[in-house]
Design a protein around this motif. Structure first.
Motif, PDB file in Angstrom:
ATOM      1  N   ALA A 192     -39.835  -5.317 -43.972  1.00 51.30           N
ATOM      2  CA  ALA A 192     -39.333  -4.243 -44.836  1.00 51.30           C
ATOM      3  C   ALA A 192     -39.860  -4.331 -46.258  1.00 51.30           C
ATOM      4  O   ALA A 192     -39.515  -3.489 -47.097  1.00 51.30           O
ATOM      5  CB  ALA A 192     -37.802  -4.272 -44.865  1.00 51.30           C
ATOM      6  N   ALA A 193     -40.693  -5.325 -46.545  1.00 55.95           N
ATOM      7  CA  ALA A 193     -41.105  -5.582 -47.933  1.00 55.95           C
ATOM      8  C   ALA A 193     -41.834  -4.403 -48.560  1.00 55.95           C
ATOM      9  O   ALA A 193     -41.619  -4.079 -49.732  1.00 55.95           O
ATOM     10  CB  ALA A 193     -41.968  -6.832 -47.994  1.00 55.95           C
ATOM     11  N   GLY A 194     -42.706  -3.762 -47.818  1.00 55.04           N
ATOM     12  CA  GLY A 194     -43.459  -2.640 -48.377  1.00 55.04           C
ATOM     13  C   GLY A 194     -42.572  -1.497 -48.789  1.00 55.04           C
ATOM     14  O   GLY A 194     -42.789  -0.865 -49.834  1.00 55.04           O
ATOM     15  N   VAL A 195     -41.548  -1.218 -47.995  1.00 54.26           N
ATOM     16  CA  VAL A 195     -40.641  -0.108 -48.279  1.00 54.26           C
ATOM     17  C   VAL A 195     -39.707  -0.443 -49.442  1.00 54.26           C
ATOM     18  O   VAL A 195     -39.402   0.407 -50.285  1.00 54.26           O
ATOM     19  CB  VAL A 195     -39.819   0.240 -47.023  1.00 54.26           C
ATOM     20  CG1 VAL A 195     -38.714   1.232 -47.354  1.00 54.26           C
ATOM     21  CG2 VAL A 195     -40.725   0.817 -45.935  1.00 54.26           C
ATOM     22  N   MET A 196     -39.269  -1.702 -49.506  1.00 56.23           N
ATOM     23  CA  MET A 196     -38.289  -2.109 -50.513  1.00 56.23           C
ATOM     24  C   MET A 196     -38.938  -2.632 -51.796  1.00 56.23           C
ATOM     25  O   MET A 196     -38.231  -3.062 -52.723  1.00 56.23           O
ATOM     26  CB  MET A 196     -37.379  -3.194 -49.932  1.00 56.23           C
ATOM     27  CG  MET A 196     -36.618  -2.768 -48.684  1.00 56.23           C
ATOM     28  SD  MET A 196     -35.252  -1.634 -48.998  1.00 56.23           S
ATOM     29  CE  MET A 196     -34.004  -2.759 -49.611  1.00 56.23           C
ATOM     30  N   ALA A 197     -40.248  -2.588 -51.880  1.00 55.50           N
ATOM     31  CA  ALA A 197     -40.972  -3.157 -53.017  1.00 55.50           C
ATOM     32  C   ALA A 197     -40.505  -2.563 -54.337  1.00 55.50           C
ATOM     33  O   ALA A 197     -40.327  -1.343 -54.462  1.00 55.50           O
ATOM     34  CB  ALA A 197     -42.471  -2.935 -52.850  1.00 55.50           C
ATOM     35  N   GLY A 198     -40.319  -3.433 -55.329  1.00 51.77           N
ATOM     36  CA  GLY A 198     -39.947  -2.991 -56.658  1.00 51.77           C
ATOM     37  C   GLY A 198     -38.484  -2.667 -56.836  1.00 51.77           C
ATOM     38  O   GLY A 198     -38.069  -2.270 -57.932  1.00 51.77           O
ATOM     39  N   MET A 199     -37.681  -2.848 -55.803  1.00 43.76           N
ATOM     40  CA  MET A 199     -36.263  -2.525 -55.888  1.00 43.76           C
ATOM     41  C   MET A 199     -35.502  -3.721 -56.438  1.00 43.76           C
ATOM     42  O   MET A 199     -35.565  -4.817 -55.885  1.00 43.76           O
ATOM     43  CB  MET A 199     -35.726  -2.124 -54.510  1.00 43.76           C
ATOM     44  CG  MET A 199     -34.359  -1.479 -54.544  1.00 43.76           C
ATOM     45  SD  MET A 199     -33.770  -0.980 -52.906  1.00 43.76           S
ATOM     46  CE  MET A 199     -35.021   0.214 -52.420  1.00 43.76           C
ATOM     47  N   GLY A 200     -34.781  -3.525 -57.509  1.00 48.61           N
ATOM     48  CA  GLY A 200     -34.020  -4.612 -58.097  1.00 48.61           C
ATOM     49  C   GLY A 200     -32.657  -4.767 -57.483  1.00 48.61           C
ATOM     50  O   GLY A 200     -32.268  -4.026 -56.571  1.00 48.61           O
ATOM     51  N   GLY A 201     -31.906  -5.742 -57.983  1.00 51.56           N
ATOM     52  CA  GLY A 201     -30.565  -5.969 -57.495  1.00 51.56           C
ATOM     53  C   GLY A 201     -30.531  -6.857 -56.274  1.00 51.56           C
ATOM     54  O   GLY A 201     -31.533  -7.433 -55.848  1.00 51.56           O
ATOM     55  N   ASP A 202     -29.354  -6.968 -55.680  1.00 52.52           N
ATOM     56  CA  ASP A 202     -29.130  -7.755 -54.471  1.00 52.52           C
ATOM     57  C   ASP A 202     -29.508  -6.881 -53.281  1.00 52.52           C
ATOM     58  O   ASP A 202     -28.801  -5.919 -52.960  1.00 52.52           O
ATOM     59  CB  ASP A 202     -27.667  -8.178 -54.406  1.00 52.52           C
ATOM     60  CG  ASP A 202     -27.354  -9.014 -53.172  1.00 52.52           C
ATOM     61  OD1 ASP A 202     -28.303  -9.463 -52.489  1.00 52.52           O
ATOM     62  OD2 ASP A 202     -26.155  -9.213 -52.889  1.00 52.52           O
ATOM     63  N   ILE A 203     -30.621  -7.185 -52.630  1.00 47.16           N
ATOM     64  CA  ILE A 203     -31.120  -6.308 -51.570  1.00 47.16           C
ATOM     65  C   ILE A 203     -31.273  -7.045 -50.248  1.00 47.16           C
ATOM     66  O   ILE A 203     -31.414  -8.268 -50.196  1.00 47.16           O
ATOM     67  CB  ILE A 203     -32.475  -5.661 -51.940  1.00 47.16           C
ATOM     68  CG1 ILE A 203     -33.576  -6.734 -52.081  1.00 47.16           C
ATOM     69  CG2 ILE A 203     -32.346  -4.829 -53.196  1.00 47.16           C
ATOM     70  CD1 ILE A 203     -34.961  -6.148 -52.250  1.00 47.16           C
ATOM     71  N   GLY A 204     -31.256  -6.290 -49.179  1.00 43.61           N
ATOM     72  CA  GLY A 204     -31.510  -6.803 -47.837  1.00 43.61           C
ATOM     73  C   GLY A 204     -31.867  -5.651 -46.931  1.00 43.61           C
ATOM     74  O   GLY A 204     -31.531  -4.495 -47.218  1.00 43.61           O
ATOM     75  N   ALA A 205     -32.562  -5.931 -45.830  1.00 41.89           N
ATOM     76  CA  ALA A 205     -32.991  -4.838 -44.946  1.00 41.89           C
ATOM     77  C   ALA A 205     -33.327  -5.365 -43.564  1.00 41.89           C
ATOM     78  O   ALA A 205     -33.501  -6.564 -43.358  1.00 41.89           O
ATOM     79  CB  ALA A 205     -34.195  -4.111 -45.536  1.00 41.89           C
ATOM     80  N   LYS A 206     -33.418  -4.435 -42.623  1.00 38.82           N
ATOM     81  CA  LYS A 206     -33.914  -4.723 -41.275  1.00 38.82           C
ATOM     82  C   LYS A 206     -34.598  -3.479 -40.741  1.00 38.82           C
ATOM     83  O   LYS A 206     -34.054  -2.372 -40.830  1.00 38.82           O
ATOM     84  CB  LYS A 206     -32.777  -5.128 -40.326  1.00 38.82           C
ATOM     85  CG  LYS A 206     -33.281  -5.554 -38.953  1.00 38.82           C
ATOM     86  CD  LYS A 206     -34.033  -6.867 -39.028  1.00 38.82           C
ATOM     87  CE  LYS A 206     -34.821  -7.164 -37.756  1.00 38.82           C
ATOM     88  NZ  LYS A 206     -36.090  -6.405 -37.693  1.00 38.82           N
ATOM     89  N   THR A 207     -35.798  -3.687 -40.227  1.00 38.28           N
ATOM     90  CA  THR A 207     -36.561  -2.585 -39.632  1.00 38.28           C
ATOM     91  C   THR A 207     -36.273  -2.495 -38.141  1.00 38.28           C
ATOM     92  O   THR A 207     -35.804  -3.440 -37.515  1.00 38.28           O
ATOM     93  CB  THR A 207     -38.066  -2.808 -39.822  1.00 38.28           C
ATOM     94  OG1 THR A 207     -38.418  -4.081 -39.257  1.00 38.28           O
ATOM     95  CG2 THR A 207     -38.435  -2.790 -41.283  1.00 38.28           C
ATOM     96  N   GLY A 208     -36.607  -1.350 -37.548  1.00 43.29           N
ATOM     97  CA  GLY A 208     -36.435  -1.192 -36.107  1.00 43.29           C
ATOM     98  C   GLY A 208     -37.214  -0.017 -35.563  1.00 43.29           C
ATOM     99  O   GLY A 208     -37.447   0.966 -36.260  1.00 43.29           O
ATOM    100  N   SER A 209     -37.623  -0.138 -34.330  1.00 44.50           N
ATOM    101  CA  SER A 209     -38.178   0.994 -33.588  1.00 44.50           C
ATOM    102  C   SER A 209     -37.662   0.878 -32.166  1.00 44.50           C
ATOM    103  O   SER A 209     -37.520  -0.218 -31.637  1.00 44.50           O
ATOM    104  CB  SER A 209     -39.714   0.993 -33.615  1.00 44.50           C
ATOM    105  OG  SER A 209     -40.229  -0.190 -33.052  1.00 44.50           O
TER     106      SER A 209
END
Length: 544
Positions: free
Chosen positions: A479-496
Motif C-alpha cells: 500500500a506504500a505507493g497509494v499512502m505515500a506522503g500521508m502523515g499521522g498514524d496510518i495503516g493499510a491493507k490491499t486486496g483483490s
C-alpha cells in the motif's frame, strides 16, 4: 448484489410527434394500421430493426401512450402484459396527465426522449419533467419491431417491481444534519439519496415532522418481507420536516463522493474508529445499488487482517514469527498461487507476508487452523456475521462461514465463501486500529433506544501487532505507493478478489489515518492499488 403492489407508473406519457424528429403523421398511421401493426401480415423480417422500423414503432408507441391507450401502446412492446399494467396505472394512482414527449435523435435502435407532464392531486398540480430512453428490438416470434420493455422506459429510476403513487407521504419529511449541524441533501450528496429515504421512513415520525403530498416510487417488498423506503420524485405540497441528527461528516462525505466518481462500480465507507460512527457512504454504480452498506463480495486480501488476528490469537504464530511464503501452496488438491511478480521467501515472518500480501503464507496455515477458527474470530472479536448490527439503516453484516474442504484455505485469503461489504471492512480496520469493536452507527442509539451489537474485540497484544503490520504495509508494503506522503498514524491493507465469470478481479483496499478508517471496493477494478486504494487514500486525506 441487489424489490409488490403495482400502483402506477411515472410519466405515463403521450407524445406530440414532431416532423423534425422523424415521426411524421404518415409513419404513425402506417405503424398503427399498416402491415407492421398488431395482427399485420407483412413478410417475415429478420435482423436488427431498420431505421424506418425504429421510427414507426416508437412513434406509434408514443402516440398510444399519450392518448392513454395502454393496451395499444403495450402492443408495441415485447412484454405487453407488464407494459399494459404499468401504463394503465399512471393516470390513476399516480395522477399524471397532460403528458407530452419530445423524442430525440435515434442512435441506432435507441431513442432518447423528454417527458413533460402534470401531476394533480387534491386540487394541487405540479409540473413533472424528466428524460428517458427506449430501445427497439426484433420480436423473437412475431419478428416485428418492438419496444424492449423495461420499467425504466416510463421513468429512468423505475426498476422491476417498482410502482408509483401520489398522495400523502408515507412518512414526514426530515432535515438530516451532519455531526456539526450542516444540512445533508441528496442534491449536494447524491450517494445519500437512498439512505436519507430510509432514515425518513424509520425516523420521520420521531422528529416532530408533518407529512406532505408527493409523487413517489414504491418499491417491491424483499423476499424476507422487509420494505425499502419510498423514493420521492416530486413534492406537490410540503410537509413540515423534522430535524434528524446523523453521525455523518459533510467534509468526509464530500471527499467520498468525489473519490468514487473517478471509478465506475465503486463504493466506499469511512468510520470513526474510536466510536464506530459512520462518517461517509458513497457509491458510483449504474444500478443504483448501495453496495457500500449492502454489498456481498469476496474481500480478497483485506481479509488477511482477520486471518492474521486468527493466527495470533490461536497461538499459531506472531507478527515476528514464521509465516513462510512459498511460490505455491496446495490444500486438499487445490493449488494456490501468489500475485504475479511476488518473490518467494521461505524465511518470511507473518509481518513480511502480510505487508507483501503473500497468499501462500496464509494458505499454509490451513492445516493448523480449525474449520471454525476464522468464523469464531470474525464473530467474537470483530462482531461480524451475526446479522445483529443496529446501524440505523439496513446493512449486510458480513459472512465468514465455517466451510471445510478447499474453502478452509480460500477463506483465509478472502476468497471461498467469505463475503463482505465496504462497511464491514471499514469496521474491521477500525477494530484493528483501536482493539475494540464499536458497531457502526449512522444515527444516535438514543434516538430509538437501539441495542448495539457487541463483541470482545482484540487483546492489547494482538491489536498492537495488527497495527504494526498495517503500518508497515502502508509505509513500505503493497500500500506504500497509494499512502505515500500521508502523515499521522496510518495503516493499510490491499486486496483483490477473483469472481467467477469476471475477467478482472475486484479491487479492495482498507486503511486508517488517525481517527478515520475507510474501505473501498471497485467491481472489476483490478488490484487493490489500481482503484480502491486511490479512493480510500483520497478520503483519508480529505475527511478532516
Amino acid at each position: 448484489m441487489r424489490k409488490g403492489v403495482k400502483a402506477a407508473v411515472i410519466g405515463g406519457v403521450c407524445v406530440t410527434l414532431l416532423g423534425g424528429a422523424g415521426y411524421g403523421v404518415y409513419n404513425v398511421a402506417s405503424a398503427l394500421n399498416g402491415d407492421d401493426g398488431p395482427g399485420g401480415s407483412a413478410a417475415v423480417r429478420t435482423g436488427p430493426p431498420s431505421g424506418s422500423e425504429v421510427k414507426e414503432t416508437t412513434g406509434a408507441f408514443f402516440t398510444a401512450w399519450e392518448k392513454g391507450d395502454a393496451a395499444g401502446a403495450a402492443a408495441y412492446t415485447d412484454f405487453p402484459e407488464a407494459a399494459q399494467e404499468l401504463l394503465s396505472a399512471y393516470g390513476g394512482t399516480a395522477h399524471i396527465g397532460e403528458v407530452r414527449i419530445t423524442p430525440g435523435r435515434a442512435t441506432g435502435d435507441t431513442v432518447p426522449f423528454t417527458v413533460k407532464a402534470t401531476v394533480s392531486y387534491a386540487g394541487v398540480s405540479r409540473p413533472l419533467s424528466y428524460r428517458s430512453e427506449l430501445t427497439v428490438v426484433r420480436g423473437e416470434t412475431s419478428h416485428r419491431a418492438l419496444v424492449d420493455w423495461q420499467p425504466s422506459v416510463v421513468h429512468p429510476r423505475l426498476r422491476k417491481g417498482d410502482t408509483l403513487t401520489t398522495g400523502d407521504s408515507a412518512a414526514p419529511e426530515i432535515e438530516a444534519v451532519d455531526r456539526d449541524g450542516k444540512v445533508l441533501t441528496r442534491v449536494t450528496y447524491p450517494s445519500l439519496g437512498p439512505i436519507l429515504d430510509e432514515l425518513r421512513r424509520r425516523y420521520g415520525d420521531k422528529t416532530g415532522g408533518r407529512p406532505g403530498v408527493e409523487l413517489a416510487i414504491r418499491h417491491q417488498a424483499a423476499a424476507d418481507g422487509s420494505q425499502a423506503a419510498d423514493t420521492p420524485l416530486l413534492t406537490l405540497a410540503k410537509g413540515k420536516p423534522g430535524k434528524l441528527p446523523t453521525t455523518l461528516s459533510a467534509s468526509a462525505q464530500s471527499a467520498a463522493e468525489k473519490a468514487v466518481l473517478k471509478y465506475p462500480e465503486s463504493s466506499v465507507v469511512a468510520v470513526k474508529p474510536s466510536t464506530g460512527e459512520i462518517l461517509a457512504v458513497a457509491n458510483n454504480r449504474d444500478d443504483g445499488f448501495d453496495a457500500a452498506l449492502l454489498g456481498e463480495r469476496a474481500p480478497g486480501s483485506t481479509m488477511k487482517i482477520i486471518s492474521a488476528a486468527t493466527l495470533i490469537d490461536n497461538g499459531l504464530t506472531t507478527a515476528n514469527g514464521p509465516a513462510p511464503c512459498p511460490p505455491s501452496a496446495v490444500w486438499q488438491s487445490q493449488t494456490f498461487q501468489n500475485l504475479k511478480g511476488l518473490v518467494p521467501d521461505e524465511h518470511a515472518t507473518l509481518a513480511d507476508s502480510f505487508a507483501r500480501s503473500c497468499n501462500t503464507a496464509f494458505v499454509k496455515f490451513a492445516d493448523e487452523v480449525k474449520v471454525d477458527s476464522l468464523t469464531r474470530e470474525a464473530e467474537d472479536r470483530f462482531g461480524l456475521g451475526r446479522n445483529n448490527w443496529q446501524v440505523g439503516v439496513p446493512t449486510f453484516d458480513g459472512r465468514v462461514p465455517a466451510s471445510g474442504g478447499p474453502d478452509t484455505a480460500a477463506n483465509l485469503i478472502g476468497q471461498g465463501q467469505v463475503q463482505m461489504s465496504p462497511l464491514n471492512m471499514a469496521s474491521v480496520t477500525a477494530t484493528a486500529k483501536t482493539g475494540s469493536f464499536h458497531q457502526p452507527l449512522i444515527v444516535p442509539l438514543k434516538l430509538d433506544d437501539r441495542e448495539p451489537a457487541r463483541a470482545r474485540g482484540l487483546s492489547p497484544a494482538t491489536a498492537q501487532q495488527l497495527r504494526a503490520m498495517m503500518n508497515r504495509t502502508a509505509r513500505s508494503g503493497t500500500a506504500a505507493g497509494v499512502m505515500a506522503g500521508m502523515g499521522g498514524d496510518i495503516g493499510a491493507k490491499t486486496g483483490s478478489a477473483e469472481v467467477d465469470g469476471e475477467t478482472r478481479s475486484d479491487s479492495w483496499f482498507s486503511g486508517y489515518r488517525d481517527d478515520v478508517a475507510a474501505a473501498a471496493m471497485v467491481q472489476d477494478g483490478g488490484h487493490g492499488i489500481d482503484a480502491a486504494g486511490p479512493i480510500v487514500a483520497s478520503v483519508l486525506r480529505n475527511a478532516g
